[in-house]
Every structure is written in C-alpha cells, then in structure tokens.
Design a protein around this motif. Sequence first.
Motif, PDB file in Angstrom:
ATOM      1  N   LEU A  62      35.087 -19.136 -10.777  1.00 30.97           N
ATOM      2  CA  LEU A  62      34.990 -17.726 -11.135  1.00 30.97           C
ATOM      3  C   LEU A  62      33.550 -17.412 -11.491  1.00 30.97           C
ATOM      4  O   LEU A  62      32.934 -18.113 -12.298  1.00 30.97           O
ATOM      5  CB  LEU A  62      35.909 -17.490 -12.346  1.00 30.97           C
ATOM      6  CG  LEU A  62      35.590 -16.389 -13.345  1.00 30.97           C
ATOM      7  CD1 LEU A  62      35.787 -15.027 -12.715  1.00 30.97           C
ATOM      8  CD2 LEU A  62      36.499 -16.525 -14.568  1.00 30.97           C
ATOM      9  N   LYS A  63      33.005 -16.360 -10.857  1.00 31.69           N
ATOM     10  CA  LYS A  63      31.691 -15.865 -11.284  1.00 31.69           C
ATOM     11  C   LYS A  63      31.940 -14.735 -12.256  1.00 31.69           C
ATOM     12  O   LYS A  63      32.612 -13.748 -11.916  1.00 31.69           O
ATOM     13  CB  LYS A  63      30.897 -15.385 -10.072  1.00 31.69           C
ATOM     14  CG  LYS A  63      29.487 -14.957 -10.416  1.00 31.69           C
ATOM     15  CD  LYS A  63      28.741 -14.540  -9.156  1.00 31.69           C
ATOM     16  CE  LYS A  63      27.363 -14.019  -9.498  1.00 31.69           C
ATOM     17  NZ  LYS A  63      26.747 -13.377  -8.326  1.00 31.69           N
ATOM     18  N   MET A  64      31.408 -14.884 -13.450  1.00 33.51           N
ATOM     19  CA  MET A  64      31.755 -13.973 -14.520  1.00 33.51           C
ATOM     20  C   MET A  64      30.520 -13.442 -15.241  1.00 33.51           C
ATOM     21  O   MET A  64      29.535 -14.154 -15.385  1.00 33.51           O
ATOM     22  CB  MET A  64      32.619 -14.762 -15.512  1.00 33.51           C
ATOM     23  CG  MET A  64      33.341 -13.893 -16.460  1.00 33.51           C
ATOM     24  SD  MET A  64      34.537 -14.845 -17.354  1.00 33.51           S
ATOM     25  CE  MET A  64      34.984 -13.589 -18.521  1.00 33.51           C
ATOM     26  N   ARG A  65      30.617 -12.183 -15.692  1.00 37.79           N
ATOM     27  CA  ARG A  65      29.525 -11.611 -16.485  1.00 37.79           C
ATOM     28  C   ARG A  65      29.361 -12.379 -17.792  1.00 37.79           C
ATOM     29  O   ARG A  65      30.347 -12.766 -18.412  1.00 37.79           O
ATOM     30  CB  ARG A  65      29.854 -10.163 -16.878  1.00 37.79           C
ATOM     31  CG  ARG A  65      29.564  -9.177 -15.810  1.00 37.79           C
ATOM     32  CD  ARG A  65      29.653  -7.741 -16.343  1.00 37.79           C
ATOM     33  NE  ARG A  65      29.801  -6.888 -15.182  1.00 37.79           N
ATOM     34  CZ  ARG A  65      30.958  -6.437 -14.723  1.00 37.79           C
ATOM     35  NH1 ARG A  65      32.075  -6.673 -15.376  1.00 37.79           N
ATOM     36  NH2 ARG A  65      31.010  -5.721 -13.633  1.00 37.79           N
ATOM     37  N   ILE A  66      28.106 -12.564 -18.201  1.00 39.48           N
ATOM     38  CA  ILE A  66      27.846 -13.079 -19.547  1.00 39.48           C
ATOM     39  C   ILE A  66      26.883 -12.121 -20.241  1.00 39.48           C
ATOM     40  O   ILE A  66      26.252 -11.274 -19.584  1.00 39.48           O
ATOM     41  CB  ILE A  66      27.259 -14.512 -19.526  1.00 39.48           C
ATOM     42  CG1 ILE A  66      25.921 -14.553 -18.777  1.00 39.48           C
ATOM     43  CG2 ILE A  66      28.257 -15.490 -18.921  1.00 39.48           C
ATOM     44  CD1 ILE A  66      25.187 -15.883 -18.946  1.00 39.48           C
TER      45      ILE A  66
END
Length: 527
Positions: free
Chosen positions: A250-254
């Motif tokens: 999963l590519k996720m906002r940080i």
Amino acid sequence: MATTTPFHLVRLGCLAIFLCLAAALPSHSSSSPHVPRYFRRYPVSPRNISVATIQRELGPTLSQGSTIFGPENPGFANATHRFSLLSPPGVQIVVIPAHESDVSEIVKYCVHNTIEFLAYNRGHGSTTSLGKFKGLQINMQLLNNITIAADKKSAMLQGGTYNDQVMRTLWDQGYVTMTGSTDCVGVMGPALGGGHGRYEGMYGLISDNFLQLNVVLADGSAMAVDAKSDPDLWWALQGAGHNFAIVTSLKMRIFPRQVDSWHYHSYYWTGDQLETVFKAMNAFHRSDNGTTPPRMGVNAGAVVMNSTISATEASLYWSFTYAGPAAEAEALLAPFFGSIPNAGEESGDVPYPDLSAAQRVDAAHGGCNSGTYATSSILMRDYNVTAQRRAYDSFNVWAARYPDLGRRARYYYEGYATKAVHEVDDAATAYPHRDETHIVYFSTGVPEGSDLLGPATEWAKATWDIWVEGEDPVRPKIYVNYAKGHSYETTEAIYGYEPWRLEKLRRLKAKYDPQNRFGYYVPIVSK
Ligand SMILES: Cc1cc2nc3c(=O)[nH]c(=O)nc-3n(C[C@H](O)[C@H](O)[C@H](O)COP(=O)(O)OP(=O)(O)OC[C@H]3O[C@@H](n4cnc5c(N)ncnc54)[C@H](O)[C@@H]3O)c2cc1C
Ligand SMILES: *[C@@H]1O[C@H](CO)[C@@H](O)[C@H](O)[C@H]1NC(C)=O
Ligand SMILES: *[C@@H]1O[C@H](CO)[C@@H](O)[C@H](O)[C@H]1NC(C)=O
Ligand SMILES: *[C@@H]1O[C@H](CO)[C@@H](O)[C@H](O)[C@H]1NC(C)=O
Ligand SMILES: *[C@@H]1O[C@H](CO)[C@@H](O)[C@H](O)[C@H]1NC(C)=O
Ligand SMILES: *[C@@H]1O[C@H](CO)[C@@H](O)[C@H](O)[C@H]1NC(C)=O
Ligand SMILES: *[C@@H]1O[C@H](CO)[C@@H](O)[C@H](O)[C@H]1NC(C)=O
C-alpha cells in the motif's frame, strides 16, 4: 412438488451437460495451453490438499524464503494465532510468501486446484463467517517492509505490516499516518474496511489516505490500482476491500508528526455520574464548530465492573488522548475534570506509539490475547443518554446473574474525532457510515470450559437491542470490522442502506470475483 420437478430437471440437466462436456475433454487438458482455463474441468468440491503435494507443486514456483507447512509443523500455532477463538477459520495448510510476487503464484495455484485461500495478517478478524473457511492460509508476516518515499509525502507499507510497527517506524523518523489504535492489529484488515484510529480527525479514515494499492485479484492476477487506473475497484477497496483482493503493498500518505508527545487523561467515574458524563460527551463532540476537536484523537470509554469502586455496580472508565501539549488538552477537557467528581484519574504525556499502553489496549492489557468473546456492536451519532442509562442498568443485572461474565464484560465507547472523515464525499468510497461518530460495542470473555457462551451471547443481543432502540430502530448501522456474523447484522447495516451501494458492490463483485473466493470476511455475497 410435481409441478416444480421438470424445472429442476432442466436445471440439473444443464449442469450435467456442462460437466459431461468438460469431462469429455482430453485428460491432459488442464495443462494444455490450447484449452482455455474456463473449459478445464475443476473438481466440484475442493480436492484433498496434502502438504506434501503442495510443497512439491507450489514450492518450486515461490521465491526463496517462502515456506509451506501443515498442522504437524511446530510453527503452525504461531502462524494461525487468533484473537477470537469463536468460529475460527479451518486452516489446513499455511503458506508464507517471502515476496509480494509469490502471492499471485499462490492464488493462481489455488484457483487452478480449487483450493480455498484466505489472507492472514495479525489474526484479529473476528467475524464468525471465517468459520466457514477450510483451506490454505496465505500468511503475510514476511511482507512487512516500510519504506518512506524520497519526497517524504508517502510510504510503502507491505501487506503484512501492523500498527505498532508502522506507528514506531514512522514516528522515529518524524512522521505519522492513519492506522488503527491498537498495537497488535494489522494495517490492511482495518484499512480495507475504512479503518478508524486516532488521526482520523486530522487525516480521515485509513483508506482516505491510500494513494495506490498493489493487489492480487481473485484469479491471481497482480496489478497496481489507484483512483485513475480503475475507479470502480478503487472505490470498492475503500470500505469493502476484504471482498475484492489481497493487498500485497500500500502506498499511503504520511505527515510530519508536528508534536513530540500526546497528552492523555483517563478518569474513573461512578455509575451515578452516567447522565452527566454522556451529556458532557455529546456537548464535547460538538464543541469545535460542530465537531470534535480534531486533535482529540479518541476518547475511549468503558462501562466495567471495578471492584475497587463498587462490587455490585459498574463504573465508567474514560480515556482521552490529544495530539499536543497538556495545557491545550486540559483546556478542552475542563468540562470533565471541572464539574464531575471522579473516583480516580491518570494523566501523562507520551510519544504517540506509547498511547496504546496508556489507553490500556496494548499487548500487556490483552490486546493481542486469544479468547472466546461474545460481542455485538453498533455505530452512534450522539449518545442517547436514556438508552445508555438503560444499557448500564441492564449491565448490572446481567453481571449479578453471571458474575463470571460480569467480571469480564465491557461496554466500549469509542469517540473518535471525525472532522476529516466528514470532509470526504460520502459517495466517493464504499465506506457508508461517515455520518456516524462513535463506535460502540459489547464484549465479554467466556471462561474456557464454561457453559456461559449461551448467556454471554444473549447478553450481547440484549445490549444490542437497547442500543438499537435508542438509535435508529429501523436502520441500525455497523462498522464492517466490528461485525460478528450475527443474524441481526444485515448486509445493509454493514455496507449501507442506500440501494445503489449494494447494487454497485454486487455488480463489482460479479465482475472482479464471480466465484466469491473472497467470501469469508464479512461477505457481501454469503458463501
Ligand atoms: C483488539 C482489537 C482492536 C481493534 N482495533 C481496531 C482499531 O483501532 N481500528 C479499526 O478500524 N479496527 C480495529 N479492530 C478491528 C479490526 O479492523 C479487524 O479485526 C481486522 O480484521 C483485523 O486485522 P488483522 O490483520 O489483525 O486480522 P486478520 O484476521 O489477519 O485479517 C482479517 C481479514 O482481513 C483480510 N486481510 C488481512 N490482511 C489482508 C491483506 N493484506 N490484503 C487483503 N485482505 C487482508 C482477510 O480477509 C482477513 O480475514 C480491532 C479488533 C480487535 C480484536
Ligand atoms: C481425503 O483424505 C482423507 C484422509 O486422508 C481420505 O480418507 C479420503 O479418502 C480422501 N478423499 C479423496 C477424495 O481423496
Ligand atoms: C510468531 O512468531 C514471530 C517470530 O517469533 C513473532 O514475531 C510473532 O509475533 C509471532 N506471532 C504470533 C501471532 O504470536
Ligand atoms: C524489504 O526491503 C529490503 C530492502 O529494500 C529488501 O532487500 C527486501 O527484499 C524487502 N523484503 C520484501 C519481503 O519485499
Ligand atoms: C465552521 O463550519 C462551517 C460549516 O460547517 C464552515 O463553513 C466554517 O468555515 C467553520 N468555521 C471554522 C472557524 O472552522
Ligand atoms: C479501578 O479504579 C481505580 C480508581 O478508583 C483504578 O486505580 C484501578 O486501576 C481500577 N482497576 C482496574 C482493574 O481498572
Ligand atoms: C432514546 O432512547 C429511548 C429508548 O431508550 C427512545 O425512546 C428515544 O426515542 C431515544 N431518543 C432519540 C432522540 O432517539
């Protein structure tokens, strides 16, 4: 009966003809490249799976470091550990892929051999529909890489990462993201159902922060999905995702973490303060321009027997957490410590990853345990104070009748800050309950070897009935990840009452998973 017989015969005939046709294909057809896969003859029931056969056939196709084993292996108990022992899945064989690409190979192999498969991460999935599963578990534990992108705006989380690991890894490097609130739980299990946690007032649901998902579909094909590549699947994966794919990463906002500590303040109150507390709570959840102060990540309450306070009457335990300094938090909490006498309190300032312990939901407080629990759960917008009083009085009656349950029983009230959740368009994702603010549930442990499961289940239902009556008796709402498989949990209550939602979900299910292979975890279409 006689009038319906011909109809049945016709239908059976069609089925038989199809099977006959398929059976007439050359016996080596299943490996012939000239015969389309859908013409191959699959056994009508899952074939007997032997560990040795699967090791021999599947093993060589997987990357080094992958393992395949059955119940006789000493690692089996660890690899199949579950929070809930009620109606666990029937795992006959465990495969632990060492690389993301292996997941696709495993699913293709299962499809080809009519073996049921189930993704497993941290084993907190607790719906009884899992009990219908019998087959091969895909254990995600080696897929646990966390990689922050060079631009520091996102991170890649593999499909086997879990909350404590993600919170600590990001925090230590100066970042945070939305995860669930409890250490031991996986990231993807919560996320695919929307996902609630302490940063949702600021950043929305876990799934609101997806940028891209690398998935394996029901036929074993691997692909990257985002809002542009496949808007329908993208929509479904944000709220009903367990039904559609296995996520390998999963590519996720940080986000920069902004603060060095969170403030927490927990109170013990006697039961006679219940009305005052819930009224103050309702006001608190509207106090920031109509919503909960976004940095007040969660306030988590419990109705519980605490014998230090009273041996016969349940008390209230309530724990607030705030992303920022004590002074700011305490100004907001004035209504609670100012005018409500308490029977005890605890407060402090800790780094974000230590909040689980401060709020008593870490491993040390049972968050990773195994046990048999009777539960029920509902979503609420406001607390109906009359209904909470009735539920509380009922708690005391049940606890007196079944002291062994009473000691273990809790009503949990999870009051998340929800500002950023409300800001996302309701129709934009499969998560259907953005208007509901609180997650409330009943849980009691059932002592091993006791005959208390029946009464415990009745208590769970009795509490649910009181809550439903105080909410919307016609349209109660349930958070998918807290659904337990009770007959009174309708598909609409979980996935949404607007007819278009279920229509869309069923249409997409027919497109992406027509065999309902992802049909064990809160299924849209029952097995
Ligand atoms: C103690 C406890 C605390 C909880 N706290 C929270 C919370 O703070 N916030 C919240 O939102 N929910 C919470 N939950 C509910 C939680 O969202 C679900 O129980 C979730 O299913 C747990 O995920 P898991 O990986 O631990 O469990 P598992 O049983 O391993 O997974 C559950 C299901 O998710 C699917 N799944 C798992 N991994 C993948 C993957 N990589 N790709 C596709 N599907 C996958 C499978 O269908 C699987 O059956 C909590 C539950 C418990 C028991
Ligand atoms: C499946 O395995 C069981 C136990 O090993 C055996 O008794 C049974 O005959 C097998 N069935 C088939 C169809 O091979
Ligand atoms: C299984 O074992 C691994 C390695 O020792 C450990 O990290 C993990 O927490 C264990 N899982 C469970 C569910 O106990
Ligand atoms: C995790 O990342 C490391 C370093 O980038 C890499 O060598 C390893 O193969 C990765 N593991 C998996 C399971 O992808
Ligand atoms: C308060 O909420 C309204 C609408 O909900 C919004 O238009 C307004 O900007 C908000 N005010 C502040 C100070 O956040
Ligand atoms: C019971 O309440 C007291 C405060 O009155 C608190 O110190 C104690 O930790 C509570 N016990 C449990 C088991 O929660
Ligand atoms: C609150 O719950 C009671 C039942 O406990 C119900 O009669 C009442 O209508 C509910 N109030 C609201 C505003 O829903």
